[in-house]
Design an enzyme around this catalytic site. Structure first.
Site, PDB file in Angstrom:
ATOM      1  N   GLY A 157     -24.001   3.748   0.638  1.00  6.61           N
ATOM      2  CA  GLY A 157     -25.339   4.315   0.464  1.00  6.61           C
ATOM      3  C   GLY A 157     -25.368   5.693  -0.163  1.00  6.61           C
ATOM      4  N   PRO A 209     -15.453  -4.697   2.499  1.00  6.05           N
ATOM      5  CG  PRO A 209     -15.158  -3.890   4.676  1.00  6.05           C
ATOM      6  CD  PRO A 209     -14.391  -4.241   3.440  1.00  6.05           C
ATOM      7  CG  LEU A 210     -18.127  -0.382   3.935  1.00  7.23           C
ATOM      8  CD1 LEU A 210     -17.665   1.007   4.378  1.00  7.23           C
ATOM      9  CD2 LEU A 210     -19.509  -0.700   4.534  1.00  7.23           C
ATOM     10  CB  ALA A 211     -19.662  -3.329  -2.224  1.00 10.00           C
ATOM     11  N   GLY A 228     -17.424   1.118  -1.487  1.00 14.05           N
ATOM     12  CA  GLY A 228     -18.204   2.363  -1.471  1.00 14.05           C
ATOM     13  C   GLY A 228     -19.665   2.171  -1.820  1.00 14.05           C
ATOM     14  CE1 TYR A 254      -3.021  -3.055   0.378  1.00 10.68           C
ATOM     15  CE2 TYR A 254      -3.613  -2.317   2.564  1.00 10.68           C
ATOM     16  CZ  TYR A 254      -3.760  -3.197   1.523  1.00 10.68           C
ATOM     17  OH  TYR A 254      -4.664  -4.236   1.623  1.00 10.68           O
ATOM     18  CG  LEU A 310     -22.688  -2.682   0.259  1.00 11.46           C
ATOM     19  CD1 LEU A 310     -22.012  -3.922   0.846  1.00 11.46           C
ATOM     20  CD2 LEU A 310     -24.205  -2.895   0.187  1.00 11.46           C
TER      21      LEU A 310
HETATM   22  N1  LIG Z   1      -5.952  -8.638   0.944  1.00 11.49           N
HETATM   23  C1  LIG Z   1      -6.238  -7.929  -0.126  1.00 11.49           C
HETATM   24  O1  LIG Z   1      -5.870  -8.277  -1.266  1.00 11.49           O
HETATM   25  C2  LIG Z   1      -7.039  -6.665   0.049  1.00 11.49           C
HETATM   26  C3  LIG Z   1      -7.645  -6.055  -1.075  1.00 11.49           C
HETATM   27  C4  LIG Z   1      -8.395  -4.898  -0.866  1.00 11.49           C
HETATM   28  C5  LIG Z   1      -8.528  -4.375   0.414  1.00 11.49           C
HETATM   29  N2  LIG Z   1      -7.911  -4.960   1.478  1.00 11.49           N
HETATM   30  C6  LIG Z   1      -8.042  -4.428   2.858  1.00 11.49           C
HETATM   31  O2  LIG Z   1      -9.421  -4.290   3.165  1.00 11.49           O
HETATM   32  C7  LIG Z   1      -9.698  -2.954   3.594  1.00 11.49           C
HETATM   33  C8  LIG Z   1     -11.119  -2.570   3.234  1.00 11.49           C
HETATM   34  O3  LIG Z   1     -11.342  -2.594   1.831  1.00 11.49           O
HETATM   35  P1  LIG Z   1     -11.448  -1.266   0.966  1.00 11.49           P
HETATM   36  O4  LIG Z   1     -10.977  -0.109   1.782  1.00 11.49           O
HETATM   37  O5  LIG Z   1     -10.752  -1.497  -0.315  1.00 11.49           O
HETATM   38  O6  LIG Z   1     -12.980  -1.168   0.617  1.00 11.49           O
HETATM   39  P2  LIG Z   1     -14.327  -0.948   1.508  1.00 11.49           P
HETATM   40  O7  LIG Z   1     -14.001  -0.968   2.939  1.00 11.49           O
HETATM   41  O8  LIG Z   1     -15.342  -1.891   0.979  1.00 11.49           O
HETATM   42  O9  LIG Z   1     -14.810   0.482   1.031  1.00 11.49           O
HETATM   43  C9  LIG Z   1     -14.195   1.655   1.471  1.00 11.49           C
HETATM   44  C10 LIG Z   1     -14.943   2.848   0.863  1.00 11.49           C
HETATM   45  O10 LIG Z   1     -16.283   2.899   1.332  1.00 11.49           O
HETATM   46  C11 LIG Z   1     -16.684   4.248   1.500  1.00 11.49           C
HETATM   47  N3  LIG Z   1     -17.056   4.461   2.911  1.00 11.49           N
HETATM   48  C12 LIG Z   1     -16.331   4.134   4.027  1.00 11.49           C
HETATM   49  N4  LIG Z   1     -17.004   4.494   5.133  1.00 11.49           N
HETATM   50  C13 LIG Z   1     -18.158   5.062   4.732  1.00 11.49           C
HETATM   51  C14 LIG Z   1     -19.246   5.651   5.418  1.00 11.49           C
HETATM   52  N5  LIG Z   1     -19.297   5.697   6.749  1.00 11.49           N
HETATM   53  N6  LIG Z   1     -20.258   6.149   4.679  1.00 11.49           N
HETATM   54  C15 LIG Z   1     -20.249   6.098   3.325  1.00 11.49           C
HETATM   55  N7  LIG Z   1     -19.219   5.567   2.619  1.00 11.49           N
HETATM   56  C16 LIG Z   1     -18.182   5.051   3.311  1.00 11.49           C
HETATM   57  C17 LIG Z   1     -15.480   5.129   1.125  1.00 11.49           C
HETATM   58  O11 LIG Z   1     -15.553   5.465  -0.264  1.00 11.49           O
HETATM   59  P3  LIG Z   1     -16.079   6.864  -0.829  1.00 11.49           P
HETATM   60  O12 LIG Z   1     -15.960   7.875   0.281  1.00 11.49           O
HETATM   61  O13 LIG Z   1     -15.168   7.111  -1.982  1.00 11.49           O
HETATM   62  O14 LIG Z   1     -17.475   6.566  -1.240  1.00 11.49           O
HETATM   63  C18 LIG Z   1     -14.337   4.157   1.283  1.00 11.49           C
HETATM   64  O15 LIG Z   1     -13.266   4.491   0.479  1.00 11.49           O
HETATM   65  C19 LIG Z   1      -8.608  -2.146   2.885  1.00 11.49           C
HETATM   66  O16 LIG Z   1      -8.441  -0.855   3.442  1.00 11.49           O
HETATM   67  C20 LIG Z   1      -7.418  -3.049   3.048  1.00 11.49           C
HETATM   68  O17 LIG Z   1      -6.852  -2.898   4.325  1.00 11.49           O
HETATM   69  C21 LIG Z   1      -7.190  -6.110   1.306  1.00 11.49           C
END
Ligand SMILES: NC(=O)c1ccc[n+]([C@@H]2O[C@H](COP(=O)([O-])OP(=O)(O)OC[C@H]3O[C@@H](n4cnc5c(N)ncnc54)[C@H](OP(=O)(O)O)[C@@H]3O)[C@@H](O)[C@H]2O)c1
Length: 310
Positions: free
Chosen positions: A213, A205-207, A209, A58, A211
């Site tokens: 909403g 987990p929030l797809a 962004g 990262y 999810l």
């Molecule tokens: N092992 C792997 O290969 C792998 C791959 C991917 C991720 N990960 C890990 O998993 C973690 C989580 O995945 P992710 O960050 O990619 O995706 P995520 O948690 O599904 O989505 C994050 C996005 O959701 C939105 N969000 C977050 N909180 C919110 C709220 N309270 N209200 C409205 N929108 C909200 C934001 O996007 P907007 O503000 O832009 O809408 C944020 O950027 C990563 O940070 C990383 O540590 C691991």
């Protein structure tokens, strides 16, 4: 904040952690500034969140460095999960590398950037499909014996690869894509993990962004946005995912919560899931997401969600 003991490793983690994909800039586009990354990580710590998920890849090391800065003097309060196994080069290109000598060096580099002498959880980030799994896991086992790693994880391993890993060492966790909108692991990986007592850390987990909403019918990704490569955002899937997200939003409203918390709480109610690591771009999102720890879903509500998800 609520805490749970990681089943095999005996480590207490907050049920809502923080994914630091955006802290230090994992992607070339759509990042948060370093200041914003530091602020949102500090906010998590202040809220009592102790579970931080990062990776050496990262920001090509920068995410670990910023997390290390935030945790300076407070390392003992945190459970740090990081990952190695994606090698990068000066031109910014990357390749998977699970060779034992590479993993050892990658961990040493992570420890230096995080300014710590051990990580609580160390994942092999992606299989390289070349190095025998037993050799890669064997090396991480040695790192554990040396006290540099407390718990071992693998990420993005197929069922067969995970079985090989389990045969080669003590696998405490696996990190896999899982959300209300991406349930592929329910077929075989999740049941296997439940059977083996391996904790699943769902990523995305929030797809990414959807999810949250806040995306409407007219939402368009910038052509440079990395999420264009994710099936959930492909034109043939996106409108259907939005339709489900809208129905879930209505359910969240009726329940007196917000869409991301319904999505995170749903994951926390699935067998095999101990904690969630949502990514966030602002301290406000961190504060909101932390409240998912208190959202309880009844059997009837879980059934209703199942009806929406189909
Ligand atoms: N092992 C792997 O290969 C792998 C791959 C991917 C991720 N990960 C890990 O998993 C973690 C989580 O995945 P992710 O960050 O990619 O995706 P995520 O948690 O599904 O989505 C994050 C996005 O959701 C939105 N969000 C977050 N909180 C919110 C709220 N309270 N209200 C409205 N929108 C909200 C934001 O996007 P907007 O503000 O832009 O809408 C944020 O950027 C990563 O940070 C990383 O540590 C691991």
């Amino acid at each position: 904040m609520r805490f749970v003991e990681l089943k095999k490793a005996g480590i207490d983690i907050s049920v809502v952690g923080l994914g630091t994909n955006f802290v230090g800039g994992h992607n070339l586009y759509n990042n948060v500034s370093e200041d914003a990354g530091i602020r949102l990580t500090k906010t998590a710590l202040e809220l009592g969140i102790n579970y931080f998920d990062t990776a050496d890849a990262y920001g090509l090391g920068r995410s670990e460095e910023l997390l290390g800065q935030v945790l300076k003097g407070r390392r003992s309060e945190a459970v740090v999960a990081t990952k190695g196994g994606i090698q990068w080069f000066e031109d910014g290109s990357t390749r998977m590398n699970n060779r034992p000598a590479y993993l050892r060096q990658a961990l040493e580099d992570s420890l230096r950037r995080l300014m710590t002498d051990h990580v609580d959880i160390y994942y092999i980030h992606w299989p390289d499909n070349e190095t025998p799994v037993a050799e890669a896991v064997g090396e991480v086992m040695r790192l554990k014996e040396e006290g540099k790693v407390r718990a071992i994880g693998v990420s993005n391993f197929s069922l067969e690869q995970l079985k090989e890993a389990v045969g080669a060492g003590d696998i405490d966790l696996t990190q896999l894509p899982y959300s209300m909108l991406d349930r592929a692991i329910e077929k075989d990986l999740l049941p296997f993990c439940v059977e083996q007592g391996i904790s699943v850390a769902p990523y995305g987990p929030l797809a990414y962004g959807i999810l949250g909403g806040r995306y409407g019918k007219d939402f368009k990704l910038d052509p440079k946005d990395w999420r264009n490569g994710i099936p959930l955002f492909k034109p043939e899937n996106f409108q259907e995912n939005l339709r489900k997200a809208d129905a879930l939003k209505e359910m969240a409203r009726t329940k007196g919560t917000i869409p991301p918390n319904l999505a995170l709480a749903w994951l926390l109610h699935q067998e095999g899931i101990d904690a969630v690591i949502p990514g966030a771009k602002t301290p406000e999102q961190v504060i909101e997401n932390a409240k998912a720890a208190d959202v309880l879903l009844s059997g009837a509500e879980l059934d209703a969600i199942g009806g929406i998800l189909g």
